[in-house]
Scaffold this motif. Structure first.
Motif: not given
Length: 222
Positions: A32-44
């Protein structure tokens, strides 16, 4: 190296996950794009593979939001074959490369390698060479001169990360974040065990301990 795969087509995602894990990458998968938006910012993540046709939020919107937030992680965009307009839009939004579906798994592997090398200022197309060691990612082999050194899958992943960051001081927590996916238990003591295994096989002088900081691998890479 830890990757994020964002792909909503489950059969393709399963195929890619299996192939990437065989190549020695730790991979998290989102659909899901919404999940990717958040996780891409938070995880290294070291690299992100992003499909454009996603539910919730399109891949282009996700990519544009990442770049607007100054996320510099390399992004490889997946597009439908012949969708030249999508490829142009993806590159304009900040993609580092694109791959048209369907594609051969080896092409994906080579494009990932090229992007990771570029991100570390290294030339593509040749084995990594540091401190007399030669690491071939395609063959997943390591040599010291004419001698091939047998490594476990985890040892290979750890050595590759060290060689791509040769000369840098790397903490145990950073190594754990980049060697394991989000579902794995990350234990810094396990990292120490694998470092000691590498030292026994490669020589203790190759990996220096910086007390209170972590480890430094001899460098630089070439």
């Amino acid at each position: 190296m830890r990757l994020l795969l964002v792909e909503d087509h489950v059969p393709l995602a399963d195929e890619l996950l299996a192939a990437l894990e065989r190549q020695g990458y730790a991979v998290d998968w989102l659909a899901d794009g919404r999940d990717a938006l958040v996780q891409g910012r938070c995880e290294p993540y070291d690299l992100i593979i992003l499909d454009l046709g996603l539910p919730g939020m399109s891949g282009l919107e996700v990519l544009a939001a990442w770049r607007a937030a100054s996320l510099a992680t390399p992004v490889l965009v997946l597009t439908a074959r012949g969708a030249w307009a999508e490829r142009i839009e993806g590159l304009q939004a900040g993609a580092d490369d694109y791959l048209s579906k369907p594609f051969h798994p080896q092409e994906l592997q080579l494009r990932i390698q090229a992007l990771l090398r570029r991100a570390h200022g290294l030339a593509n197309g040749a084995p990594l060479r540091v401190a007399g060691l030669q690491l071939d990612e395609c063959q997943q082999s390591v040599r010291h001169g004419a001698e091939e050194i047998a490594l476990s899958a985890v040892e290979f992943r750890l050595l590759r990360y060290f060689m791509l960051h040769a000369g840098q001081v790397l903490s145990k927590s950073r190594l754990a974040e980049h060697l394991y996916d989000g579902e794995s238990e990350r234990d810094s003591n396990v990292i120490e065990v694998h470092v000691n295994h590498l030292r026994r096989k490669l020589g203790r002088e190759v990996i220096e301990t910086r007390r209170g900081q972590g480890y430094r691998f001899a460098g630089p890479a070439s």
